[in-house]
Design a protein around this motif. Structure first.
Motif, PDB file in Angstrom:
ATOM      1  N   SER A 794      62.345  51.309  57.184  1.00 47.73           N
ATOM      2  CA  SER A 794      63.371  51.199  58.222  1.00 47.73           C
ATOM      3  C   SER A 794      63.476  52.518  58.968  1.00 47.73           C
ATOM      4  N   GLU A 822      65.254  47.545  61.526  1.00 49.56           N
ATOM      5  CA  GLU A 822      64.290  46.496  61.215  1.00 49.56           C
ATOM      6  C   GLU A 822      63.112  47.078  60.433  1.00 49.56           C
ATOM      7  N   GLU A 837      62.025  42.084  59.261  1.00 52.03           N
ATOM      8  CA  GLU A 837      63.375  41.750  58.813  1.00 52.03           C
ATOM      9  C   GLU A 837      64.353  42.485  59.722  1.00 52.03           C
ATOM     10  N   GLN A 838      65.282  41.730  60.305  1.00 54.61           N
ATOM     11  CA  GLN A 838      66.179  42.293  61.296  1.00 54.61           C
ATOM     12  C   GLN A 838      67.356  43.028  60.641  1.00 54.61           C
ATOM     13  N   GLU A 870      67.826  37.528  58.994  1.00 53.20           N
ATOM     14  CA  GLU A 870      66.836  36.982  59.915  1.00 53.20           C
ATOM     15  C   GLU A 870      65.542  37.776  59.843  1.00 53.20           C
ATOM     16  N   THR A 872      61.958  37.992  62.213  1.00 51.20           N
ATOM     17  CA  THR A 872      61.362  37.562  63.474  1.00 51.20           C
ATOM     18  C   THR A 872      59.896  37.976  63.528  1.00 51.20           C
ATOM     19  N   ASP A 875      59.194  38.020  68.392  1.00 50.16           N
ATOM     20  CA  ASP A 875      60.524  37.704  68.917  1.00 50.16           C
ATOM     21  C   ASP A 875      60.976  36.286  68.624  1.00 50.16           C
TER      22      ASP A 875
END
Length: 895
Positions: A794, A822, A837-838, A870, A872, A875
């Protein structure tokens, strides 16, 4: 005596006791003074002063969390508490990432001893198994010192359990709570008896081949009247199907509230025989939690076009979907945790000996009811396009046990130059059992209005999958340290030498069975409650008798395996020095030697003679899973002591990160962090690290403080996971990159706001960092980005706390915020971008009321923002899971 003076005395007393030897104090000193300060002063600031004093006195960069700080944030286990430490992030509620590095770059010890991991997929201990109620403090050392294991990446966590008290203490605490998303859920009739005896016997008798042909050959069937040999074998096979648990009986019902109970009692007594003191502490806790969540997982279509559809409402949407597969799940989880701790200690003058028994049990029961659609997969099957969708039911029950026996001794010989000796001997065992793991696979039929009609069992293989898993991991750890203090003119010297030994053995076995529909036609299954109850109970005696449902024993083909055995041995010795010159400069360092041996051997029925019950391993197989290394590891730290106000630290250390036991054998398993089927690989190399640290620390008279630091890590042959993609799913394995690096800055503070608002103070930390890893494209398969950020890293981690303590000492509260940047969960392949991973914005509120000196009422709200997890990719959301807001209320009474 005013409060400030008391706080400083408490800080010195507690800091000194925590910094001794093996970090497991036998007797708590100054207990009455601590209680007095807590009653009349700022609770968190008083506790923080003690742990700050310990951090200040450390020769190497470290962060400390005390028991009061854990209580302040309301974290129920070690894992959730550690995310409050500078640069630490929590993954899957179990694993800690230090300075943006994955869990392989962190290590954990219990009171200075190595203990095994009950996690099936990692050597790293899942820290959620340790309840915060048994913790005295947590020490996170981020700069390497030779007295620590050389397997050191981002940091080492030492979990220090509560010690024997100096006087009578007793308390009881009860709590109740609820996740607001979890009023209703799906429960099932669990069968946890393991593999049926008849099936176990059949595996041995038929040497793993349960096919009709294998049974005929083994039994020598020649026919009986109208029955052919195949008919006779079919009867045998069907009898084995009927031995398996088949009546799951799923129910949708209201879930019970979460609840927990904790209690402890301890005391010390003077004995007249030698004039020493005997003390004990016993603590136990039980925690039961229910959680329901809905989640979506998807595999992104490599060839998706601009304007593709993320929802499937029409047949046209299905043919222009962004996804290969889309899976919607309803998960219900019940987690039960039991912990028991017993400490017995004896103190005579400057000699302490203690024995600790720690027992931790963690069970998890999970049902996952899901429907899957394959709009752009190998089979186009969607409710909108064909009126059909896949239905998957998975039921899992897992038991994890960690059983530890530990003896610790601390001795100071004042008549012999103040020489200090401390030692520990620890035997521990981790056990994991999965006696229930069942997966059902069907196809649902829908009408034109997409209303569920019924389900069918298709005429192919793997309609129901059963698996049973067991793992036992035993660790023997012992070591000792000899400390010699010398006081010369203007120089304070401390020499330290020690020995550390770890012996580890692990056995892992799993057996899988598949139920095949041999009729080659789709069989209707009538059901109620949208198929939940009827489907999971459909495999009745009559149904099996009237249809050809057969059992097969699933064993992988060479070179893969599903079982493995592993052993590890570490012999280490070190020398360390610490010198303080004129109370201005401090120079610390030393050298460590480690002889590391490890072997992991994959096994299966292919190498197991079920007649002689012997296992045959080739020399090639053994060598492929063997690591044999020995090396020296250096460390040096220099500190400028700016009086009582500030100090500046610089540090350098050479360390290593080694592959996990399971990563060196071609054993397939599902990684719980990614839900991706992962396979180990032979020949994986250890990663070598050069670690650089610098930190400036500033301390104020009232306990306020702040620090700012910088770090850089140069990594040779970093271990990274890479992916392969099938038609509808991913597979992961491991590879050594060429080079890797991590660098960043971090800041931490504690500041009193009483000058602005009475009773308020703030604390927190921020970490900003970046990383890069380079992987040779020849070894990276079809990895989209061979040069990328490290998996799990991160770019930022933020922890903020706004705290309040009332002047009368009856009320305290904290608003606690945590967020991470993220991070790559899985590397993109075949042109797909990396999956990120958001950020998860966690906001918790903890309020505590002290109605009297003995009582405490705590109200806690977690995830106030009702955030969802979430992931992604390009996007597009490829994973989404509800977390829900949880509320709880507890009452604690101290006798």
């Amino acid at each position: 005596m005013n409060t400030q003076i008391k706080l400083r005395k408490v800080a010195l007393a507690v800091g000194a006791s925590l910094s001794v030897g093996m970090t497991a104090p036998v007797f708590a000193e100054e207990a009455q003074e601590i209680e007095e300060v807590v009653a009349v002063g700022s609770r968190l600031q008083g506790s923080a002063a003690a742990v700050i004093e310990e951090r200040k006195n450390q020769a190497f960069v470290a962060d400390i969390l005390g028991a009061e700080q854990l209580s302040r944030t309301g974290d129920s286990d070690v894992a959730s508490a550690l995310r409050r430490v500078t640069g630490l992030t929590l993954v899957d509620g179990k694993f800690i990432y230090v300075r943006g590095l994955g869990e392989r770059y962190s290590s954990a010890r219990l009171n200075g001893a190595a203990v095994p991991s009950p996690d099936l997929t990692r050597n790293v201990i899942p820290l959620d198994i340790f309840p915060s109620s048994i913790i005295e403090s947590l020490a996170v050392q981020k700069a390497y010192s030779p007295s620590m294991p050389a397997a050191f990446g981002g940091g080492n966590i030492d979990i220090r359990t509560k010690s024997v008290p100096s006087e009578f203490v007793a308390n009881i605490e009860v709590g109740v709570g609820q996740n607001l998303n979890s009023q209703d859920g799906y429960t099932f009739n669990r069968n946890d008896s393991g593999i049926p005896v008849a099936v176990q016997t059949a595996i041995v008798r038929y040497r793993g081949d349960l096919s009709l042909r294998g049974i005929v050959e083994r039994e020598g069937f020649t026919g009986d009247g109208d029955l052919t040999p195949a008919d006779q074998a079919l009867a045998v096979n069907k009898s084995l199907v009927l031995e398996l648990p088949r009546d799951i009986r799923v129910k949708e019902e209201s879930l019970d509230p979460n609840y927990d109970i904790k209690a402890s009692i301890g005391n010390s007594f003077d004995e007249s025989w030698l004039g020493g003191t005997i003390g004990f502490l016993a603590a136990a806790s039980y925690d039961n939690d229910w959680k329901y969540s809905e989640r979506m997982t998807a595999v992104l279509d490599q060839s998706f076009q601009e304007g593709c559809k993320t929802t499937l409402e029409t047949a046209e949407d299905a043919t222009n979907s962004c996804y290969v597969t889309v899976k919607d799940s309803k998960e219900t989880t019940q987690t039960e945790r039991i912990s028991g701790v017993f400490n017995l200690g004896y103190k005579y003058e400057q000699h302490n000996i203690s024995y600790s028994k720690i027992y931790l049990e963690d069970t998890e029961e999970e049902s996952e009811l899901s429907t899957s659609e394959s709009p752009n997969g190998s089979t186009v099957r969607t409710k909108a396009a064909t009126g059909q969708a896949y239905r998957n039911y998975d039921f899992n029950y897992e038991e994890r046990i960690l059983d530890i026996d530990q003896v610790v001794g601390q001795h100071t010989f004042m008549d012999y130059m103040g020489i200090g000796v401390d030692w520990q001997y620890t035997e521990s065992k981790a056990e994991t059992k999965i006696p229930t793991n069942i997966g059902y696979n069907f196809i649902d039929n829908f009408d034109e209005a997409e209303t569920y009609q019924d389900s069918i069992v298709t005429g192919d293989d793997n309609r129901i999958l059963y698996s049973y898993t067991e793992m036992e991991d035993n660790v023997k750890s012992y070591g000792g340290n000899l400390t010699l203090p010398l006081y010369l003119e203007n120089i304070e010297l401390t020499f330290k030498a020690g020995y550390d030994f770890v012996d580890r053995a692990r056995v892992y076995s799993t057996s899988g069975f598949a139920i095949h529909n041999e009729t080659n036609i789709a069989i209707p299954v009538n059901s109620d409650l949208e198929g939940i109850n009827g489907i999971t109970s459909y495999l009745s005696d009559d149904f099996v008798s009237n249809n050809d449902f057969l059992i097969a024993f699933n064993e992988p083909t060479a070179p893969s395996a599903d079982d493995y055995i592993a052993a590890q041995k570490i012999d280490a010795g070190y020398f360390e020095f610490d010198a303080i010159f004129n109370n201005t400069w401090r120079l610390s360092g030393g050298i460590r030697y480690e002889d590391f041996k490890q072997v992991s051997i994959g096994t299966s029925s292919l190498v197991f003679d079920r007649v002689t019950h012997s296992t045959i391993y080739s020399e090639e197989r053994i060598l492929a899973g063997t690591v044999n290394e020995d090396d020296f590891f250096n460390a040096l730290s220099m500190t400028y002591l700016g009086g009582e106000k500030y100090q500046i630290r610089f540090g350098y250390g050479e360390t290593v990160v080694r592959p996990d036991l399971r990563e060196l054998v071609p054993v397939a398993y599902f990684d719980p962090l990614t839900d991706i089927r992962t396979i180990g690989v032979s020949g994986l190399k250890s990663s070598e690290l050069n670690n650089y640290d610098a930190r400036f620390e500033y301390y104020m008279d009232n306990g306020d403080n702040f620090s700012v630091g910088a770090f850089y890590k140069d990594i040779t042959a970093p271990i990274e996971s890479i992916l392969q993609v099938g038609d509808e799913d991913y597979t992961a394995t491991f590879v050594n990159g060429d080079t890797g690096e991590v660098y960043g800055v971090e800041a931490e503070w504690l500041y009193d706001l009483s000058g602005v608002v009475s009773g308020f103070f703030t604390s927190g930390n921020v970490t900003l960092s970046d990383s890069e890893v380079e992987i040779d494209p020849a070894r990276a398969g079809n990895l989209t980005n061979p040069t990328k950020r490290m998996t799990g890293h991160s770019k930022y981690v933020v922890n903020l706390q706004l705290n309040y303590d009332s002047a009368d000492g009856q009320h305290s509260s904290s608003l606690v915020y945590n967020v991470f940047g993220e991070r790559i969960l899985a590397s993109g392949i075949g042109g797909r971008e990396d999956a990120f991973e958001q950020p998860f914005h966690s906001l918790d509120l903890v309020y505590t009321w002290y109605p009297d000196f003995n009582s405490q009422v705590k109200f806690k709200v977690q995830n106030l923002l009702d955030e969802e997890q979430e992931v992604t990719q390009s996007d597009f959301i490829v994973r989404q899971k509800e977390v829900g807001t949880s509320v709880s209320l507890s009452y604690k009474y101290e006798f």
